[in-house]
Design a protein around this motif. Structure first.
Motif, mmCIF file in Angstrom:
data_model
loop_
_atom_site.group_PDB
_atom_site.id
_atom_site.type_symbol
_atom_site.label_atom_id
_atom_site.label_comp_id
_atom_site.label_asym_id
_atom_site.label_seq_id
_atom_site.Cartn_x
_atom_site.Cartn_y
_atom_site.Cartn_z
ATOM 1 N N GLU A 76 0.155 21.317 -15.813
ATOM 2 C CA GLU A 76 1.247 20.613 -16.491
ATOM 3 C C GLU A 76 1.076 19.134 -16.183
ATOM 4 O O GLU A 76 1.329 18.690 -15.065
ATOM 5 C CB GLU A 76 2.591 21.123 -15.949
ATOM 6 C CG GLU A 76 3.788 20.430 -16.524
ATOM 7 C CD GLU A 76 4.389 21.180 -17.683
ATOM 8 O OE1 GLU A 76 5.193 20.566 -18.388
ATOM 9 O OE2 GLU A 76 4.044 22.344 -17.880
ATOM 10 N N GLU A 77 0.588 18.368 -17.143
ATOM 11 C CA GLU A 77 0.318 16.957 -16.897
ATOM 12 C C GLU A 77 1.621 16.179 -16.736
ATOM 13 O O GLU A 77 2.545 16.325 -17.521
ATOM 14 C CB GLU A 77 -0.504 16.365 -18.040
ATOM 15 C CG GLU A 77 -1.911 16.912 -18.100
ATOM 16 C CD GLU A 77 -2.718 16.277 -19.196
ATOM 17 O OE1 GLU A 77 -3.446 15.323 -18.904
ATOM 18 O OE2 GLU A 77 -2.609 16.740 -20.337
ATOM 19 N N ASP A 78 1.674 15.344 -15.718
ATOM 20 C CA ASP A 78 2.850 14.536 -15.400
ATOM 21 C C ASP A 78 2.582 13.070 -15.695
ATOM 22 O O ASP A 78 1.445 12.651 -15.884
ATOM 23 C CB ASP A 78 3.199 14.656 -13.916
ATOM 24 C CG ASP A 78 3.651 16.043 -13.525
ATOM 25 O OD1 ASP A 78 4.264 16.719 -14.365
ATOM 26 O OD2 ASP A 78 3.387 16.438 -12.383
ATOM 27 N N THR A 79 3.649 12.283 -15.637
ATOM 28 C CA THR A 79 3.514 10.840 -15.704
ATOM 29 C C THR A 79 2.885 10.355 -14.402
ATOM 30 O O THR A 79 3.244 10.796 -13.318
ATOM 31 C CB THR A 79 4.888 10.178 -15.905
ATOM 32 O OG1 THR A 79 5.417 10.625 -17.152
ATOM 33 C CG2 THR A 79 4.787 8.673 -15.913
ATOM 34 N N VAL A 80 1.921 9.473 -14.507
ATOM 35 C CA VAL A 80 1.220 8.918 -13.351
ATOM 36 C C VAL A 80 1.919 7.625 -12.951
ATOM 37 O O VAL A 80 2.253 6.798 -13.807
ATOM 38 C CB VAL A 80 -0.257 8.639 -13.715
ATOM 39 C CG1 VAL A 80 -0.976 7.946 -12.586
ATOM 40 C CG2 VAL A 80 -0.941 9.924 -14.099
ATOM 41 N N VAL A 81 2.158 7.453 -11.644
ATOM 42 C CA VAL A 81 2.791 6.238 -11.149
ATOM 43 C C VAL A 81 2.048 5.731 -9.919
ATOM 44 O O VAL A 81 1.393 6.498 -9.220
ATOM 45 C CB VAL A 81 4.285 6.464 -10.789
ATOM 46 C CG1 VAL A 81 5.092 6.791 -12.024
ATOM 47 C CG2 VAL A 81 4.438 7.543 -9.757
ATOM 48 N N ASP A 82 2.146 4.434 -9.691
ATOM 49 C CA ASP A 82 1.618 3.867 -8.455
ATOM 50 C C ASP A 82 2.431 2.647 -8.065
ATOM 51 O O ASP A 82 3.145 2.066 -8.886
ATOM 52 C CB ASP A 82 0.122 3.526 -8.571
ATOM 53 C CG ASP A 82 -0.161 2.314 -9.442
ATOM 54 O OD1 ASP A 82 0.328 1.210 -9.121
ATOM 55 O OD2 ASP A 82 -0.902 2.449 -10.434
ATOM 56 N N ALA A 83 2.329 2.296 -6.802
ATOM 57 C CA ALA A 83 2.917 1.069 -6.266
ATOM 58 C C ALA A 83 1.807 0.368 -5.500
ATOM 59 O O ALA A 83 1.026 1.019 -4.795
ATOM 60 C CB ALA A 83 4.090 1.384 -5.353
ATOM 61 N N PHE A 84 1.702 -0.939 -5.648
ATOM 62 C CA PHE A 84 0.568 -1.642 -5.062
ATOM 63 C C PHE A 84 0.954 -2.994 -4.468
ATOM 64 O O PHE A 84 1.985 -3.573 -4.811
ATOM 65 C CB PHE A 84 -0.543 -1.843 -6.095
ATOM 66 C CG PHE A 84 -0.145 -2.774 -7.218
ATOM 67 C CD1 PHE A 84 -0.326 -4.140 -7.109
ATOM 68 C CD2 PHE A 84 0.401 -2.266 -8.385
ATOM 69 C CE1 PHE A 84 0.042 -4.996 -8.140
ATOM 70 C CE2 PHE A 84 0.776 -3.105 -9.424
ATOM 71 C CZ PHE A 84 0.594 -4.475 -9.295
ATOM 72 N N ILE A 85 0.087 -3.470 -3.611
ATOM 73 C CA ILE A 85 0.131 -4.844 -3.126
ATOM 74 C C ILE A 85 -1.295 -5.364 -3.219
ATOM 75 O O ILE A 85 -2.244 -4.668 -2.843
ATOM 76 C CB ILE A 85 0.703 -4.963 -1.695
ATOM 77 C CG1 ILE A 85 0.778 -6.434 -1.285
ATOM 78 C CG2 ILE A 85 -0.088 -4.130 -0.716
ATOM 79 C CD1 ILE A 85 1.611 -6.689 -0.043
ATOM 80 N N ALA A 86 -1.454 -6.543 -3.773
ATOM 81 C CA ALA A 86 -2.780 -7.135 -3.953
ATOM 82 C C ALA A 86 -2.801 -8.517 -3.317
ATOM 83 O O ALA A 86 -1.849 -9.288 -3.450
ATOM 84 C CB ALA A 86 -3.117 -7.228 -5.439
ATOM 85 N N TYR A 87 -3.881 -8.790 -2.639
ATOM 86 C CA TYR A 87 -4.072 -10.085 -1.985
ATOM 87 C C TYR A 87 -5.380 -10.665 -2.478
ATOM 88 O O TYR A 87 -6.419 -9.998 -2.462
ATOM 89 C CB TYR A 87 -4.094 -9.890 -0.463
ATOM 90 C CG TYR A 87 -4.423 -11.146 0.312
ATOM 91 C CD1 TYR A 87 -3.565 -12.239 0.308
ATOM 92 C CD2 TYR A 87 -5.588 -11.231 1.058
ATOM 93 C CE1 TYR A 87 -3.861 -13.379 1.018
ATOM 94 C CE2 TYR A 87 -5.891 -12.373 1.781
ATOM 95 C CZ TYR A 87 -5.030 -13.444 1.750
ATOM 96 O OH TYR A 87 -5.317 -14.591 2.460
ATOM 97 N N PHE A 88 -5.358 -11.894 -2.965
ATOM 98 C CA PHE A 88 -6.551 -12.562 -3.467
ATOM 99 C C PHE A 88 -6.621 -13.946 -2.832
ATOM 100 O O PHE A 88 -6.021 -14.906 -3.335
ATOM 101 C CB PHE A 88 -6.563 -12.652 -5.003
ATOM 102 C CG PHE A 88 -5.216 -12.476 -5.646
ATOM 103 C CD1 PHE A 88 -4.767 -11.210 -5.972
ATOM 104 C CD2 PHE A 88 -4.390 -13.558 -5.891
ATOM 105 C CE1 PHE A 88 -3.508 -11.048 -6.548
ATOM 106 C CE2 PHE A 88 -3.141 -13.397 -6.466
ATOM 107 C CZ PHE A 88 -2.707 -12.137 -6.797
#
Length: 122
Positions: A76-88
Motif C-alpha cells: 500500500e503506497e503511502d505519501t513520502v515525507v522527510d525533514a532536513f537540515i542542510a549546511y553549505f
C-alpha cells in the motif's frame, strides 16, 4: 511546476517553497515499473517542499510526495515525507542530514531512517 521565494520576510528569514504536479504511471518512484496489469492509466501526483534559510549557510525544511496505489496486495503506497537540515559553507560543499519516511514498500511495511550526505563540486 511552481516555486517561489519570499525574500526579507518580517522575521528576517528567507522562505523557499515548491509545488509540483506530476502526471505519471510510476510505481514506487518508477523503481517497480510503470502501470499495472489492472490499472495502466496515469494519475496526478503531488510533491512539494518548504525550507527556511535560517542563515546564509543553513536551511531547515520538509518535503512530501504522494504516490499512486496500484500495486494491489504487494504494498500500500503511502505519501513520502522527510525533514532536513542542510549546511553549505561555500559554493563547493554541502552537507545534508534528513529523516526520511518512505512509508510502505513491497515486502517491507515501514521504511524510514536517517540520511546523511556530503557533496563536493569543483
Amino acid at each position: 511546476m511552481y516555486w517561489s521565494t519570499s525574500l526579507g520576510t518580517p522575521s528576517g528569514y528567507n522562505l523557499l517553497t515548491n509545488l509540483t504536479a506530476r502526471y505519471t504511471k510510476a510505481n514506487v518512484f518508477g523503481l517497480l515499473g510503470f502501470g499495472s496489469e489492472n490499472n495502466d492509466s496515469a494519475k496526478l501526483e503531488w510533491e512539494g517542499s518548504l525550507a527556511v534559510l535560517i542563515s546564509p549557510t543553513t536551511a531547515i525544511g520538509t518535503e512530501f510526495r504522494t504516490q499512486t496505489n496500484r500495486l494491489g496486495g504487494l504494498a500500500e503506497e503511502d505519501t513520502v515525507v522527510d525533514a532536513f537540515i542542510a549546511y553549505f559553507p561555500n559554493k563547493s560543499i554541502s552537507i545534508t542530514a534528513a529523516y526520511v519516511d518512505l512509508g510502505n514498500l513491497p515486502l517491507q511495511e515501514s521504511s524510514s531512517g536517517f540520511y546523511l550526505t556530503v557533496n563536493s563540486t569543483f
